[in-house]
Scaffold this motif. Structure first.
Motif, PDB file in Angstrom:
ATOM      1  N   ALA A   1       0.827  -1.209   0.000  1.00 49.27           N
ATOM      2  CA  ALA A   1       0.000   0.000   0.000  1.00 49.27           C
ATOM      3  C   ALA A   1       0.861   1.259   0.000  1.00 49.27           C
ATOM      4  CB  ALA A   1      -0.934  -0.001   1.208  1.00 49.27           C
ATOM      5  N   VAL A   2       2.016   1.205   0.671  1.00 54.25           N
ATOM      6  CA  VAL A   2       2.934   2.343   0.671  1.00 54.25           C
ATOM      7  C   VAL A   2       3.382   2.665  -0.749  1.00 54.25           C
ATOM      8  CG1 VAL A   2       5.281   3.037   1.331  1.00 54.25           C
ATOM      9  CG2 VAL A   2       3.740   2.066   3.040  1.00 54.25           C
ATOM     10  N   ALA A   3       3.537   1.628  -1.575  1.00 54.71           N
ATOM     11  CA  ALA A   3       3.917   1.778  -2.979  1.00 54.71           C
ATOM     12  C   ALA A   3       5.196   2.608  -3.093  1.00 54.71           C
ATOM     13  CB  ALA A   3       2.760   2.362  -3.789  1.00 54.71           C
ATOM     14  N   ASP A   4       5.154   3.711  -3.855  1.00 58.47           N
ATOM     15  CA  ASP A   4       6.362   4.518  -4.038  1.00 58.47           C
ATOM     16  C   ASP A   4       6.381   5.763  -3.168  1.00 58.47           C
ATOM     17  OD1 ASP A   4       4.376   5.940  -5.264  1.00 58.47           O
ATOM     18  OD2 ASP A   4       5.442   6.265  -7.159  1.00 58.47           O
ATOM     19  N   ALA A   5       5.595   5.779  -2.099  1.00 62.62           N
ATOM     20  CA  ALA A   5       5.609   6.926  -1.185  1.00 62.62           C
ATOM     21  C   ALA A   5       7.013   7.130  -0.638  1.00 62.62           C
ATOM     22  CB  ALA A   5       4.618   6.715  -0.048  1.00 62.62           C
ATOM     23  N   ARG A   6       7.436   8.383  -0.546  1.00 65.88           N
ATOM     24  CA  ARG A   6       8.789   8.708  -0.069  1.00 65.88           C
ATOM     25  C   ARG A   6       8.818   9.054   1.406  1.00 65.88           C
ATOM     26  NH1 ARG A   6      11.794  12.616  -1.565  1.00 65.88           N
ATOM     27  NH2 ARG A   6      10.326  14.101  -2.420  1.00 65.88           N
ATOM     28  N   PHE A   7       7.672   9.345   1.974  1.00 69.95           N
ATOM     29  CA  PHE A   7       7.587   9.674   3.387  1.00 69.95           C
ATOM     30  C   PHE A   7       6.532   8.767   4.017  1.00 69.95           C
ATOM     31  CE2 PHE A   7       8.931  13.435   1.153  1.00 69.95           C
ATOM     32  CZ  PHE A   7       9.986  13.913   1.923  1.00 69.95           C
ATOM     33  N   VAL A   8       6.959   7.920   4.947  1.00 69.43           N
ATOM     34  CA  VAL A   8       6.017   7.081   5.690  1.00 69.43           C
ATOM     35  C   VAL A   8       6.013   7.566   7.117  1.00 69.43           C
ATOM     36  CG1 VAL A   8       5.450   4.762   6.453  1.00 69.43           C
ATOM     37  CG2 VAL A   8       6.312   5.130   4.130  1.00 69.43           C
ATOM     38  N   LEU A   9       4.879   8.113   7.537  1.00 65.99           N
ATOM     39  CA  LEU A   9       4.730   8.722   8.860  1.00 65.99           C
ATOM     40  C   LEU A   9       4.107   7.693   9.791  1.00 65.99           C
ATOM     41  CD1 LEU A   9       5.211  11.091   6.945  1.00 65.99           C
ATOM     42  CD2 LEU A   9       3.400  12.355   8.114  1.00 65.99           C
ATOM     43  N   LEU A  10       4.867   7.256  10.782  1.00 66.08           N
ATOM     44  CA  LEU A  10       4.458   6.176  11.681  1.00 66.08           C
ATOM     45  C   LEU A  10       4.173   6.754  13.064  1.00 66.08           C
ATOM     46  CD1 LEU A  10       7.209   3.717  10.450  1.00 66.08           C
ATOM     47  CD2 LEU A  10       4.763   3.439  10.056  1.00 66.08           C
ATOM     48  N   GLY A  11       2.912   6.729  13.454  1.00 61.56           N
ATOM     49  CA  GLY A  11       2.500   7.413  14.670  1.00 61.56           C
ATOM     50  C   GLY A  11       2.547   6.558  15.920  1.00 61.56           C
ATOM     51  N   GLU A  12       1.871   7.044  16.928  1.00 62.68           N
ATOM     52  CA  GLU A  12       1.695   6.348  18.203  1.00 62.68           C
ATOM     53  C   GLU A  12       0.600   7.087  18.957  1.00 62.68           C
ATOM     54  OE1 GLU A  12       5.463   6.611  20.145  1.00 62.68           O
ATOM     55  OE2 GLU A  12       5.394   8.764  20.383  1.00 62.68           O
ATOM     56  N   ALA A  13      -0.207   6.344  19.707  1.00 65.17           N
ATOM     57  CA  ALA A  13      -1.276   6.967  20.483  1.00 65.17           C
ATOM     58  C   ALA A  13      -0.810   7.374  21.868  1.00 65.17           C
ATOM     59  CB  ALA A  13      -2.471   6.016  20.599  1.00 65.17           C
ATOM     60  N   SER A  14       0.424   7.046  22.206  1.00 63.44           N
ATOM     61  CA  SER A  14       1.020   7.490  23.464  1.00 63.44           C
ATOM     62  C   SER A  14       2.528   7.530  23.281  1.00 63.44           C
ATOM     63  CB  SER A  14       0.666   6.551  24.631  1.00 63.44           C
ATOM     64  OG  SER A  14       1.624   5.517  24.742  1.00 63.44           O
ATOM     65  N   HIS A  15       3.201   8.252  24.155  1.00 63.44           N
ATOM     66  CA  HIS A  15       4.666   8.276  24.131  1.00 63.44           C
ATOM     67  C   HIS A  15       5.261   7.231  25.071  1.00 63.44           C
ATOM     68  CE1 HIS A  15       5.129  11.599  21.474  1.00 63.44           C
ATOM     69  NE2 HIS A  15       4.747  12.536  22.306  1.00 63.44           N
ATOM     70  N   GLY A  16       4.439   6.341  25.608  1.00 63.34           N
ATOM     71  CA  GLY A  16       4.953   5.409  26.603  1.00 63.34           C
ATOM     72  C   GLY A  16       4.494   3.978  26.435  1.00 63.34           C
ATOM     73  N   THR A  17       4.239   3.547  25.186  1.00 58.31           N
ATOM     74  CA  THR A  17       3.731   2.200  24.930  1.00 58.31           C
ATOM     75  C   THR A  17       4.779   1.375  24.182  1.00 58.31           C
ATOM     76  OG1 THR A  17       1.441   2.972  24.880  1.00 58.31           O
ATOM     77  CG2 THR A  17       1.893   0.873  23.812  1.00 58.31           C
ATOM     78  N   ASP A  18       5.278   0.342  24.812  1.00 56.72           N
ATOM     79  CA  ASP A  18       6.318  -0.496  24.250  1.00 56.72           C
ATOM     80  C   ASP A  18       5.915  -1.074  22.896  1.00 56.72           C
ATOM     81  OD1 ASP A  18       8.930  -2.239  25.139  1.00 56.72           O
ATOM     82  OD2 ASP A  18       7.502  -3.507  24.056  1.00 56.72           O
ATOM     83  N   ASP A  19       4.676  -1.535  22.787  1.00 59.55           N
ATOM     84  CA  ASP A  19       4.213  -2.209  21.574  1.00 59.55           C
ATOM     85  C   ASP A  19       4.242  -1.281  20.362  1.00 59.55           C
ATOM     86  OD1 ASP A  19       2.450  -4.799  22.903  1.00 59.55           O
ATOM     87  OD2 ASP A  19       2.790  -3.032  24.132  1.00 59.55           O
ATOM     88  N   PHE A  20       3.909  -0.010  20.560  1.00 57.86           N
ATOM     89  CA  PHE A  20       3.954   0.931  19.439  1.00 57.86           C
ATOM     90  C   PHE A  20       5.374   1.048  18.900  1.00 57.86           C
ATOM     91  CE2 PHE A  20       0.219   3.468  21.430  1.00 57.86           C
ATOM     92  CZ  PHE A  20      -0.694   2.571  20.894  1.00 57.86           C
ATOM     93  N   TYR A  21       6.347   1.178  19.795  1.00 62.73           N
ATOM     94  CA  TYR A  21       7.742   1.318  19.375  1.00 62.73           C
ATOM     95  C   TYR A  21       8.222   0.077  18.628  1.00 62.73           C
ATOM     96  CZ  TYR A  21       8.580   5.650  22.012  1.00 62.73           C
ATOM     97  OH  TYR A  21       8.567   6.949  22.457  1.00 62.73           O
ATOM     98  N   ARG A  22       7.847  -1.086  19.126  1.00 62.59           N
ATOM     99  CA  ARG A  22       8.322  -2.326  18.498  1.00 62.59           C
ATOM    100  C   ARG A  22       7.677  -2.534  17.123  1.00 62.59           C
ATOM    101  NH1 ARG A  22      11.661  -4.952  21.706  1.00 62.59           N
ATOM    102  NH2 ARG A  22      11.581  -4.493  23.957  1.00 62.59           N
ATOM    103  N   GLU A  23       6.390  -2.274  17.025  1.00 71.81           N
ATOM    104  CA  GLU A  23       5.719  -2.439  15.740  1.00 71.81           C
ATOM    105  C   GLU A  23       6.233  -1.418  14.723  1.00 71.81           C
ATOM    106  OE1 GLU A  23       3.303  -4.248  12.996  1.00 71.81           O
ATOM    107  OE2 GLU A  23       3.779  -4.919  15.043  1.00 71.81           O
ATOM    108  N   ARG A  24       6.445  -0.211  15.186  1.00 66.39           N
ATOM    109  CA  ARG A  24       6.961   0.852  14.321  1.00 66.39           C
ATOM    110  C   ARG A  24       8.368   0.503  13.822  1.00 66.39           C
ATOM    111  NH1 ARG A  24       6.292   6.704  16.923  1.00 66.39           N
ATOM    112  NH2 ARG A  24       7.769   5.829  18.406  1.00 66.39           N
ATOM    113  N   ALA A  25       9.194  -0.036  14.719  1.00 71.82           N
ATOM    114  CA  ALA A  25      10.547  -0.442  14.329  1.00 71.82           C
ATOM    115  C   ALA A  25      10.503  -1.581  13.319  1.00 71.82           C
ATOM    116  CB  ALA A  25      11.351  -0.846  15.557  1.00 71.82           C
TER     117      ALA A  25
END
Length: 425
Positions: A35-59
């Motif tokens: 779905a990202v296809a040829d996008a040059r900027f992929v913006l990966l968010g988080e619903a909190s600044h303190g959730t381990d799972d968000f960081y791991r999935e984003r990484a």
């Protein structure tokens, strides 16, 4: 906005039909990258600044963007000089012996936001990935935030001391305007905003202009870093003056700075690569989801997601992250101690409650060009945002806003139950 008790069966059916399960399907990340296809900027968010799972999935997503789509950089919601030490480590240019040591400049509140195990592990992985690659092909790690006014001043002066002592003397004279406040940025902002002290705006602008106009032969990267620090000083000075005059103006200044930094990084890396750069961005949902699809727009707020879409269109792909339950690392007040806090159940009528009701647990939704999901999620719903502070007792007022999620994001990752980040010593 949908109210409590309204029938959501149709939306739940649409989500179940479109959802890609995470953890049980090896194809979910592949579908997201397709779905990202040829996008040059992929913006990966988080619903909190303190959730381990968000960081791991984003990484995990970022690693695949680097390996399979040749992404050139990771840009994070952190200050430029602090992240620069990490960048030098991952590109094999520093004396730091470990990722933990390279993260050592992340000292100010909230230290856990970047000094945590998932980030340390990603930094180790990135350094290993870069080994054996040509210097100009190594993937970098950059900060796009603007809080480090005094650290950035020191960085500009250190650079000029090395390459142009006379220019360093002029810079010290200009930046001396800030010396009266003992590195207390809020004290400076208060004094300048209310006329208790002269503004340092002209000095900050003059120094940035001199760096832009007088490029010395000290290496393209070194001068670029100095110019970014000078831009940060200019924008941070404006930010701290403005923060006493209202949230909207200061919020907009901060997000405009982050978008400007991404644009400058894009230009720098594109010139170095001789092709358009590709950058993954890590920041909070509230910065990366398109503000025009939220109640932020009603009060005049904009954000990075909006600005990047306006400039880059379909070459920007933004991914939101949500959770329904678990624990989060957060403080009770600014500059307070990090606490492990239990997250309240999602409010009725929220996107988190709807995603929880699907019973799917952990899954991704590709929202871009999906008309069925666009129709099912067309109405505004409450959406939760936990920053570095979490106040469960006033959660509705403190942590929820209205958003049309299918317009806000191109994809959504829901991790129903999550755990808190741990802070590195």
């Amino acid at each position: 906005m949908r109210g409590k008790g309204q029938d959501d069966d149709g939306a739940i059916r649409a989500i179940r039909a479109a959802a890609c399960p995470l953890g049980t399907s090896p194809h979910c990340h592949a579908a997201l990258l397709f779905a990202v296809a040829d996008a040059r900027f992929v913006l990966l968010g988080e619903a909190s600044h303190g959730t381990d799972d968000f960081y791991r999935e984003r990484a995990a997503i970022t690693k695949r963007l680097i390996e399979e789509k040749a992404f050139d950089a990771v840009a994070v919601e952190a200050d430029w000089p602090d992240a620069l030490r990490v960048d030098r480590f991952v590109r094999g240019l520093s004396d730091d012996s470990s990722a933990l040591q390279a993260l050592g400049d992340f000292q100010r509140f909230p230290a856990w936001m970047w000094r945590n195990p998932p980030v340390r592990e990603f930094v180790d992985w990135l350094r290993a990935f870069n080994q054996g690659r040509a210097p100009e092909q190594r993937v970098g790690f950059y900060g796009i935030d603007l809080y480090s006014l005094y650290t950035s001043i020191e960085s500009v002066l250190e650079y000029l001391d090395r390459v142009d002592p006379e220019a360093a003397r002029r810079a010290r004279s200009r930046y001396g305007c800030f010396d009266h406040f003992a590195e207390d940025t809020q004290a400076y902002g208060h004094a300048a905003a209310f006329g208790l002290s002269a503004s340092c705006e002209d000095a900050a602008v003059a120094q940035l202009m001199e760096l832009r106009e007088k490029k010395v032969h000290a290496g393209v990267d070194a001068h670029f870093h100095a110019e970014q620090n000078a831009r940060l000083v200019r924008n941070a000075e404006h930010y701290y003056r403005t923060m006493f005059k209202g949230r909207v103006a200061s919020w907009n200044l901060r997000d405009q700075h982050m978008a400007q930094t991404l644009e400058a990084l894009d230009a720098h890396l594109s010139a170095r690569r001789s092709r358009p750069a590709r950058i993954a961005v890590w920041a909070h949902n509230s910065h990366l989801g398109d503000a025009r699809a939220t109640e932020m727009a009603n009060i005049g707020e904009l954000n990075v997601g909006q600005l990047m879409r306006e400039r880059y269109g379909g070459q920007c792909f933004n991914v939101g992250f949500t959770t329904a339950s678990g624990e989060v690392m957060a403080a009770s007040a600014w500059d307070g101690d990090a606490e492990r806090k239990r997250i309240n159940p999602p409010l009725a009528g929220s996107i988190e409650a709807l995603l929880h009701e699907t019973g799917l647990g952990r899954f991704a939704l590709i929202l871009r060009n999906h008309q069925v999901l666009a129709e099912a999620l067309r109405d505004a719903r409450l959406q939760r945002a936990i920053g570095v502070i979490y106040a469960p007792a006033t959660e509705r007022q403190s942590h929820y806003f209205e958003a049309r999620v299918a317009e806000q994001f191109d994809a959504l990752v829901h991790l129903d139950q999550t755990s808190a980040l741990e802070s590195l010593a």
